[in-house]
Write a protein that holds these residues in place. Structure first.
Motif, PDB file in Angstrom:
ATOM      1  N   PRO A  47     -15.708  -2.273   6.606  1.00  0.00           N
ATOM      2  CA  PRO A  47     -15.262  -2.736   4.965  1.00  0.00           C
ATOM      3  C   PRO A  47     -13.964  -1.705   5.031  1.00  0.00           C
ATOM      4  CG  PRO A  47     -16.759  -1.114   4.928  1.00  0.00           C
ATOM      5  CD  PRO A  47     -17.144  -1.584   6.377  1.00  0.00           C
ATOM      6  N   THR A  48     -12.691  -2.167   4.800  1.00  0.00           N
ATOM      7  CA  THR A  48     -11.487  -1.608   3.858  1.00  0.00           C
ATOM      8  C   THR A  48     -12.573  -0.337   2.693  1.00  0.00           C
ATOM      9  OG1 THR A  48     -11.173  -2.696   2.285  1.00  0.00           O
ATOM     10  CG2 THR A  48     -10.025  -3.487   4.470  1.00  0.00           C
ATOM     11  N   VAL A  49     -10.944   0.520   2.568  1.00  0.00           N
ATOM     12  CA  VAL A  49     -11.609   1.493   1.257  1.00  0.00           C
ATOM     13  C   VAL A  49     -11.599   0.612  -0.206  1.00  0.00           C
ATOM     14  CG1 VAL A  49     -11.569   3.082  -0.213  1.00  0.00           C
ATOM     15  CG2 VAL A  49     -10.872   3.672   2.777  1.00  0.00           C
ATOM     16  N   HIS A  79      -9.033   2.383   7.544  1.00  0.00           N
ATOM     17  CA  HIS A  79      -9.270   1.467   8.118  1.00  0.00           C
ATOM     18  C   HIS A  79      -7.731   0.940   8.801  1.00  0.00           C
ATOM     19  CE1 HIS A  79      -8.794  -3.098   8.354  1.00  0.00           C
ATOM     20  NE2 HIS A  79     -10.568  -3.099   8.735  1.00  0.00           N
ATOM     21  N   GLN A  80      -7.273   0.219   9.896  1.00  0.00           N
ATOM     22  CA  GLN A  80      -6.208  -0.277  10.040  1.00  0.00           C
ATOM     23  C   GLN A  80      -5.079  -0.953   9.625  1.00  0.00           C
ATOM     24  OE1 GLN A  80      -8.596  -1.488  13.052  1.00  0.00           O
ATOM     25  NE2 GLN A  80      -8.346  -3.804  12.365  1.00  0.00           N
ATOM     26  N   ASP A  81      -5.594  -1.598   8.501  1.00  0.00           N
ATOM     27  CA  ASP A  81      -5.402  -2.054   7.494  1.00  0.00           C
ATOM     28  C   ASP A  81      -5.126  -1.566   6.064  1.00  0.00           C
ATOM     29  OD1 ASP A  81      -4.854  -4.205   9.535  1.00  0.00           O
ATOM     30  OD2 ASP A  81      -7.418  -5.880   8.238  1.00  0.00           O
ATOM     31  N   GLU A  82      -4.970  -0.406   6.127  1.00  0.00           N
ATOM     32  CA  GLU A  82      -5.333   0.217   5.158  1.00  0.00           C
ATOM     33  C   GLU A  82      -3.931   1.368   5.148  1.00  0.00           C
ATOM     34  OE1 GLU A  82      -7.874  -0.339   1.541  1.00  0.00           O
ATOM     35  OE2 GLU A  82      -8.948   0.337   3.208  1.00  0.00           O
ATOM     36  N   ALA A  83      -3.599   1.862   4.139  1.00  0.00           N
ATOM     37  CA  ALA A  83      -2.594   3.364   4.287  1.00  0.00           C
ATOM     38  C   ALA A  83      -3.519   4.622   3.655  1.00  0.00           C
ATOM     39  CB  ALA A  83      -1.669   3.276   2.961  1.00  0.00           C
ATOM     40  N   LEU A  84      -5.133   4.009   3.243  1.00  0.00           N
ATOM     41  CA  LEU A  84      -5.612   5.209   2.743  1.00  0.00           C
ATOM     42  C   LEU A  84      -7.232   5.585   3.322  1.00  0.00           C
ATOM     43  CD1 LEU A  84      -5.381   6.014  -0.727  1.00  0.00           C
ATOM     44  CD2 LEU A  84      -7.565   5.433  -0.449  1.00  0.00           C
ATOM     45  N   THR A 104      -5.923  10.777   2.556  1.00  0.00           N
ATOM     46  CA  THR A 104      -4.689  10.994   3.381  1.00  0.00           C
ATOM     47  C   THR A 104      -4.010   9.904   2.567  1.00  0.00           C
ATOM     48  OG1 THR A 104      -5.633  12.445   4.675  1.00  0.00           O
ATOM     49  CG2 THR A 104      -3.841  10.650   5.298  1.00  0.00           C
ATOM     50  N   LEU A 105      -3.078  10.106   2.420  1.00  0.00           N
ATOM     51  CA  LEU A 105      -2.122   9.063   2.324  1.00  0.00           C
ATOM     52  C   LEU A 105      -0.875   8.667   3.161  1.00  0.00           C
ATOM     53  CD1 LEU A 105      -1.489   6.010   1.095  1.00  0.00           C
ATOM     54  CD2 LEU A 105      -0.470   7.453  -1.037  1.00  0.00           C
ATOM     55  N   LYS A 106      -0.206   7.648   4.188  1.00  0.00           N
ATOM     56  CA  LYS A 106       0.605   7.789   4.920  1.00  0.00           C
ATOM     57  C   LYS A 106       1.493   7.864   4.625  1.00  0.00           C
ATOM     58  CE  LYS A 106      -2.448   5.038   8.319  1.00  0.00           C
ATOM     59  NZ  LYS A 106      -2.731   3.969   9.396  1.00  0.00           N
ATOM     60  N   ALA A 107       2.816   8.248   5.417  1.00  0.00           N
ATOM     61  CA  ALA A 107       3.809   8.234   5.280  1.00  0.00           C
ATOM     62  C   ALA A 107       4.237   7.180   4.657  1.00  0.00           C
ATOM     63  CB  ALA A 107       4.426   8.731   6.350  1.00  0.00           C
ATOM     64  N   ASN A 108       5.284   7.374   3.417  1.00  0.00           N
ATOM     65  CA  ASN A 108       5.605   5.931   2.230  1.00  0.00           C
ATOM     66  C   ASN A 108       4.785   4.579   2.770  1.00  0.00           C
ATOM     67  OD1 ASN A 108       8.952   6.982   3.023  1.00  0.00           O
ATOM     68  ND2 ASN A 108       8.642   7.735   5.118  1.00  0.00           N
ATOM     69  N   SER A 109       3.928   4.872   2.003  1.00  0.00           N
ATOM     70  CA  SER A 109       2.976   3.884   1.289  1.00  0.00           C
ATOM     71  C   SER A 109       2.560   3.923  -0.093  1.00  0.00           C
ATOM     72  CB  SER A 109       2.027   3.786   2.784  1.00  0.00           C
ATOM     73  OG  SER A 109       1.290   5.002   2.521  1.00  0.00           O
ATOM     74  N   SER A 110       1.370   2.880  -0.552  1.00  0.00           N
ATOM     75  CA  SER A 110       1.055   3.060  -1.551  1.00  0.00           C
ATOM     76  C   SER A 110       0.028   2.543  -1.252  1.00  0.00           C
ATOM     77  CB  SER A 110       1.975   2.454  -2.503  1.00  0.00           C
ATOM     78  OG  SER A 110       2.017   0.868  -1.969  1.00  0.00           O
ATOM     79  N   HIS A 111      -1.195   2.835  -2.168  1.00  0.00           N
ATOM     80  CA  HIS A 111      -2.475   1.987  -2.203  1.00  0.00           C
ATOM     81  C   HIS A 111      -3.058   1.542  -3.824  1.00  0.00           C
ATOM     82  CE1 HIS A 111      -6.616   1.487  -1.381  1.00  0.00           C
ATOM     83  NE2 HIS A 111      -7.315   1.969  -2.377  1.00  0.00           N
ATOM     84  N   ASP A 112      -3.597   0.480  -4.024  1.00  0.00           N
ATOM     85  CA  ASP A 112      -3.673  -0.145  -5.144  1.00  0.00           C
ATOM     86  C   ASP A 112      -5.419   0.228  -5.672  1.00  0.00           C
ATOM     87  OD1 ASP A 112      -0.914  -1.030  -6.158  1.00  0.00           O
ATOM     88  OD2 ASP A 112      -1.490  -2.931  -4.996  1.00  0.00           O
TER      89      ASP A 112
END
Length: 176
Positions: A47-49, A79-84, A104-112
């Protein structure tokens, strides 16, 4: 990853059993499809976060309840599909009403993020850069050595506008 998947699956089954919920009822409470819930319980899906947060919220539980409480080598939920990605530093403490996450939040990304229950507050403390939190009516920015506190019982988004991954602590205070 198999230890993590096993733990998530067993925790989901345990909570469903405790509540007496079918997969249909669990799908209604969490907003996650019955098919996906079944795949998670059978350890067929990572599952994704975001998905795990929705499940935790549906059960009125913490995210850390779904991650192994290994102090030596904490599991990282990614998860490979998420930036977080998320690692639990301190699992939910019912007496004190909080958990501490290392995110950890990937460079130049966002997470809702999912909307938490009424009264939930988050503290964000960046360790190596700048993080922006956007809510329905506010826009917060914190740099290394600063913090943000906001009500997480509303739509909120984590943003990293930099060219490098940003790591931050997220202390989630659950309403009693």
């Amino acid at each position: 990853m198999s230890i993590l998947l096993k733990h998530i699956a067993s925790q989901l089954k345990k909570l469903r059993t405790e509540k007496g919920w079918s997969l249909d009822q669990t799908a209604k409470e969490t907003g996650i499809s019955k098919a996906m819930l079944g795949q998670i319980e059978r350890e067929e899906s990572n599952p994704t976060v975001q998905t795990l947060w929705k499940i935790a919220l549906g059960f009125h539980s913490s995210l850390s309840a779904f991650l192994p409480a290994e102090q030596q080598n904490p599991a990282v939920l990614k998860h490979q599909d998420e930036a977080l990605s998320v690692k639990v530093l301190q699992a939910f403490d019912a007496t004190l009403g909080y958990e501490i996450l290392h995110i950890t939040l990937k460079a130049n990304s966002s997470h809702d993020s999912s909307i938490h229950e009424k009264g939930v507050i988050e503290d964000i403390l960046p360790l190596n850069g700048s993080i922006t939190i956007q809510t329905e009516d506010q826009h917060y920015v914190a740099n290394t050595g600063e913090s943000i506190r906001f009500h997480a019982d509303q739509v909120h988004r984590y943003l990293n506008h930099s060219n490098h991954d940003v790591i931050f602590y997220n202390i989630i205070h659950y309403a009693k």
